[in-house]
Design a protein around this motif. Structure first.
Motif, PDB file in Angstrom:
ATOM      1  N   VAL A 101      48.391  33.039  42.893  1.00 12.86           N
ATOM      2  CA  VAL A 101      47.459  33.593  41.912  1.00 12.86           C
ATOM      3  C   VAL A 101      46.521  32.463  41.487  1.00 12.86           C
ATOM      4  CG1 VAL A 101      47.186  34.665  39.657  1.00 12.86           C
ATOM      5  CG2 VAL A 101      49.134  35.290  41.092  1.00 12.86           C
ATOM      6  N   MET A 102      45.253  32.586  41.867  1.00  7.81           N
ATOM      7  CA  MET A 102      44.254  31.613  41.451  1.00  7.81           C
ATOM      8  C   MET A 102      43.580  32.117  40.181  1.00  7.81           C
ATOM      9  SD  MET A 102      40.889  30.158  43.451  1.00  7.81           S
ATOM     10  CE  MET A 102      39.645  29.224  42.543  1.00  7.81           C
ATOM     11  N   VAL A 103      43.530  31.277  39.161  1.00  7.72           N
ATOM     12  CA  VAL A 103      42.990  31.653  37.855  1.00  7.72           C
ATOM     13  C   VAL A 103      41.638  30.981  37.670  1.00  7.72           C
ATOM     14  CG1 VAL A 103      43.435  31.752  35.371  1.00  7.72           C
ATOM     15  CG2 VAL A 103      45.349  31.803  36.977  1.00  7.72           C
ATOM     16  N   VAL A 104      40.642  31.758  37.232  1.00  5.81           N
ATOM     17  CA  VAL A 104      39.321  31.228  36.894  1.00  5.81           C
ATOM     18  C   VAL A 104      38.963  31.685  35.489  1.00  5.81           C
ATOM     19  CG1 VAL A 104      38.503  31.114  39.283  1.00  5.81           C
ATOM     20  CG2 VAL A 104      38.182  33.213  37.962  1.00  5.81           C
ATOM     21  N   ASP A 105      38.034  30.980  34.868  1.00  4.79           N
ATOM     22  CA  ASP A 105      37.562  31.299  33.526  1.00  4.79           C
ATOM     23  C   ASP A 105      36.405  32.281  33.656  1.00  4.79           C
ATOM     24  OD1 ASP A 105      36.694  31.455  30.935  1.00  4.79           O
ATOM     25  OD2 ASP A 105      36.746  29.300  30.565  1.00  4.79           O
ATOM     26  N   GLY A 106      36.606  33.526  33.213  1.00  5.57           N
ATOM     27  CA  GLY A 106      35.578  34.548  33.349  1.00  5.57           C
ATOM     28  C   GLY A 106      34.400  34.360  32.425  1.00  5.57           C
ATOM     29  N   ARG A 107      34.495  33.478  31.425  1.00 12.41           N
ATOM     30  CA  ARG A 107      33.390  33.286  30.493  1.00 12.41           C
ATOM     31  C   ARG A 107      32.479  32.136  30.879  1.00 12.41           C
ATOM     32  NH1 ARG A 107      36.634  33.220  24.859  1.00 12.41           N
ATOM     33  NH2 ARG A 107      37.621  31.512  25.986  1.00 12.41           N
ATOM     34  N   MET A 121      33.718  43.262  29.156  1.00 10.58           N
ATOM     35  CA  MET A 121      33.568  42.036  29.931  1.00 10.58           C
ATOM     36  C   MET A 121      34.107  42.175  31.350  1.00 10.58           C
ATOM     37  SD  MET A 121      34.797  39.354  26.969  1.00 10.58           S
ATOM     38  CE  MET A 121      34.467  37.917  27.969  1.00 10.58           C
ATOM     39  N   ASN A 122      34.846  43.247  31.630  1.00 10.35           N
ATOM     40  CA  ASN A 122      35.487  43.373  32.939  1.00 10.35           C
ATOM     41  C   ASN A 122      34.483  43.449  34.078  1.00 10.35           C
ATOM     42  OD1 ASN A 122      37.931  43.319  31.639  1.00 10.35           O
ATOM     43  ND2 ASN A 122      38.267  45.529  31.744  1.00 10.35           N
ATOM     44  N   ALA A 123      33.298  43.985  33.806  1.00  9.89           N
ATOM     45  CA  ALA A 123      32.300  44.090  34.869  1.00  9.89           C
ATOM     46  C   ALA A 123      31.875  42.716  35.371  1.00  9.89           C
ATOM     47  CB  ALA A 123      31.085  44.875  34.371  1.00  9.89           C
ATOM     48  N   GLY A 124      31.952  41.712  34.512  1.00  8.37           N
ATOM     49  CA  GLY A 124      31.565  40.372  34.931  1.00  8.37           C
ATOM     50  C   GLY A 124      32.506  39.759  35.933  1.00  8.37           C
ATOM     51  N   ALA A 125      33.712  40.338  36.096  1.00  8.37           N
ATOM     52  CA  ALA A 125      34.653  39.788  37.070  1.00  8.37           C
ATOM     53  C   ALA A 125      34.164  39.961  38.494  1.00  8.37           C
ATOM     54  CB  ALA A 125      36.021  40.454  36.892  1.00  8.37           C
ATOM     55  N   GLU A 126      33.273  40.959  38.729  1.00 13.08           N
ATOM     56  CA  GLU A 126      32.776  41.184  40.083  1.00 13.08           C
ATOM     57  C   GLU A 126      31.922  40.023  40.577  1.00 13.08           C
ATOM     58  OE1 GLU A 126      33.712  43.697  42.001  1.00 13.08           O
ATOM     59  OE2 GLU A 126      35.037  44.303  40.359  1.00 13.08           O
ATOM     60  N   ASN A 127      31.390  39.215  39.663  1.00  7.94           N
ATOM     61  CA  ASN A 127      30.580  38.077  40.083  1.00  7.94           C
ATOM     62  C   ASN A 127      31.400  37.033  40.834  1.00  7.94           C
ATOM     63  OD1 ASN A 127      28.340  39.243  38.797  1.00  7.94           O
ATOM     64  ND2 ASN A 127      28.831  38.229  36.844  1.00  7.94           N
TER      65      ASN A 127
END
Length: 634
Positions: free
Chosen positions: A218-224, A257-263
């Motif tokens: 599981v790779m974790v990134v900061d969505g903000r 904010m979930n839509a920003g995860a597609e980026n």
């Protein structure tokens, strides 16, 4: 002059209240009494003080908000400084400026907050049986929320979490359960592949070990935040690995904010899931997809357990534990002959039991070689080692199987004084080191041979002694004290080589309260005397669980000459009989004629007599008093 009256001399005729020669100094100099060149400066200071006294005080919270916006500086109202014990020590500098007092108050508040946080954290470690479960690795660059996600998945606060980047450095293992299935999970440090500095490079090496043994990642990134170069570099490494990888876009606290995860699909991952490790949203969807790719665990057959009889317990106390299966031992249905032939741990029949593993905490000051010792004991590069003090923050544990017994070594952070810790993570690691010590059976007190026994070493040893942990004193880096050059002098300081007997006597003199603790001289780097550590740990763990019968204790009491104990008469007690109430640590109940607190010299005398007759090597001995003539309450 009247007859018989003696004439007084000049010195005696002077009144005792006569003032001495000279002019008394003024308490506060006035403007007229000052040098004319300094009158203007004094007048300016007085005017500024009067203006400041007329300014109204605001609440600290409002002043803090103004300071953040840059409108006005924060003014701390003066407070009366409490008296400190060190203020009366001659020759000690005790600055009393308001700035120092303010810093002390802030530091005390920080420690209180850290202690509250530490009380919520756990010291649970991964069980030995869980090592057969599939493994999930959590990775990512620093400060994206990996440790928060690890704590959320394990349902406990095992990993240290903070706003400071790079808190987690070593691998932290835990266990999770989802929909009736179990798995292991490992939290890794923040990965920066291109950083060549020592600690970031070691963190990357530890993370690579976890990624190689993992079944899913599981790779974790900061969505903000925007994608950073470490994210892209780590994504390329994971995609080349060929293992199932899931991208968890963290810190997506709201549905909007979930839509920003597609980026973040630009990284090339098919499985992209928005989550919030802090609030728990999206965690269920992540676990559903991860567990779908994990292999099904094999059915594990439990090893048989055999209860010990009283004769078996006495034999074990005298000669050590027996790992063989006793006659008539039942084997679990379906177990193979190979399983029945395996060595099993036999349980004690009285309240306590002989555990399947012994937990050993490695404690000491920073930079004395604790992590190096863990690596030497386990034969791996489990912990990060560097010359920088305070490298270890989270406790790192590893299990070693030897002769049918499991030893779990726990490498703790270096314990230092409160004034020496500045960051929140350092404060929390010090408190957690003491919690891991209290959860252990045996403690290895590591001392730097080159620096000798310091006051901090005595304090740390006191923590182990007072908590009832068995203690083994380990003098590390002994190779520096004995390795000589062509001139016969030590290489690192040019002095004559150290004498082991004299050095041991010096350690005993400075740690008198640990006279029962075995002492070893080792070199963790060279692996010298590492085998002796295992032998002493097994001996001390066995002595810690030793039990003496009441008949043996009563026969022992008849032989003791209590007149040799240097105890005041009002503190002397008559012992009718005594019995051992508990083990680990050995605890004895004394039935006496008076209900008084046992004098420390009498307690020390009795403990020495017990050790001389029954051993209890390396373990503190506790006493409890019960008086016969004590009046019943109520």
């Amino acid at each position: 002059m009247a007859q018989g009256k003696k004439r007084l001399g000049k010195k005696h005729r002077q009144a005792s209240t006569r003032p001495k020669k000279g002019r008394a100094p003024r308490a506060t100099p006035t403007t007229g009494a000052v040098d004319p060149r300094k009158r203007k400066i004094l007048s300016t200071k007085r005017a500024a003080a009067e203006t400041a006294s007329r300014v109204g005080k605001q609440s600290p919270e409002k002043e803090k908000r103004k300071a953040i916006r840059g409108e006005a500086p924060v003014r701390t109202p003066p407070r009366s400084n409490p008296e400190r014990p060190a203020d009366g020590i001659v020759g000690r500098q005790t600055p009393r400026s308001e700035n120092v007092a303010g810093r002390e108050r802030i530091d005390q508040e920080d420690w209180r907050d850290v202690e509250v946080l530490a009380s919520q954290m756990v010291t649970d470690t991964e069980s030995a049986e869980a090592r057969e479960l599939p493994l999930i690795a959590v990775c990512g660059r620093p400060n994206v929320g990996k440790s928060t996600l690890f704590n959320r998945l394990t349902g406990s606060r095992r990993s240290i979490v903070g706003d400071e980047p790079g808190i987690t450095r070593d691998r932290i293992y835990g266990e999770i359960e989802w929909m009736g299935r179990e798995a292991r999970i490992v939290d890794t440090g923040g990965v920066v592949p291109d950083d060549e500095a020592l600690i970031p490079a070691e963190i990357f090496r530890q993370a690579q070990v976890a990624l190689e043994e993992a079944n899913a990642i599981v790779m974790v990134v900061d969505g903000r935040t925007e994608l950073a170069s470490p994210d892209m570099e780590l994504a390329r490494l994971l995609l080349r690995g060929g293992k199932p990888v899931f991208l968890a876009v963290n810190k997506m606290d709201t549905d909007a904010m979930n839509a920003g995860a597609e980026n973040f699909r630009r990284l090339g991952f098919r499985n992209v899931l928005p989550i919030s490790a802090e609030h728990g949203s999206g965690i269920g969807d992540l676990l559903d997809e991860v567990f779908d790719v994990l292999p099904e665990p094999e059915e594990v057959i439990e090893e048989p357990e055999v209860m010990l009889t009283e004769s078996d317990e006495a034999e074990e106390d005298a000669s050590g534990p027996d790992y063989s299966i006793a006659a008539g031992a039942s084997v679990a249905p379906g177990a193979s002959i190979d399983l029945a032939a395996k060595q099993v741990r036999r349980l004690r029949s009285h309240g306590e039991y002989e555990s399947r593993e012994t937990k050993i905490a490695i404690i000491g000051r920073p930079n004395v070689g604790k992590s190096t010792l863990l690596n030497a004991l386990t034969g791996t590069q489990r912990a990060i080692v560097s010359p920088i003090a305070g490298t270890t923050r989270d406790a790192v544990d590893e299990v070693v199987e030897r002769d049918g017994h499991a030893f779990r070594f726990v490498d703790t952070a270096g314990i230092r004084r409160k004034g020496k810790t500045k960051l929140m993570a350092e404060k929390l690691s010090v408190i957690m080191a003491r919690k891991h010590l209290e959860a252990a059976d045996v403690s290895l007190l590591v001392i730097d041979a080159a620096e000798g026994v310091a006051a901090a070493d005595a304090n740390i040893g006191g923590y182990a002694h007072e908590s009832g942990r068995s203690v083994i004193i380990v003098v590390n880096k002994w190779d520096l004290m004995t390795r000589t050059g062509k001139d016969g002098m030590r290489l690192f300081d040019g002095k004559p080589p150290a004498d082991q007997k004299l050095y041991e006597q010096d350690v005993r003199d400075k740690l008198k309260y640990l006279d029962y603790a075995p002492l070893l001289f080792i070199s963790a780097v060279d692996g010298k005397n590492i085998e002796q550590v295992f032998k002493k740990v097994e001996l001390v763990a066995r002595e810690r669980r030793k039990r003496v019968t009441t008949g043996q204790m009563n026969r022992f009491l008849e032989k003791v000459d209590f007149q040799k104990a240097s105890v005041p008469m009002n503190k002397r007690v008559r012992i009718y009989y005594m019995t051992q109430a508990a083990v680990a640590p050995p605890t004895f109940v004394l039935f006496t004629d008076k209900d008084v607190k046992m004098h420390f010299s009498f307690e020390r005398f009795l403990a020495n007599q017990i050790r001389e007759n029954f051993g209890f090597i390396g373990s503190p001995i506790w006493f409890k008093i019960k008086a016969r003539n004590k009046k019943k309450e109520g």
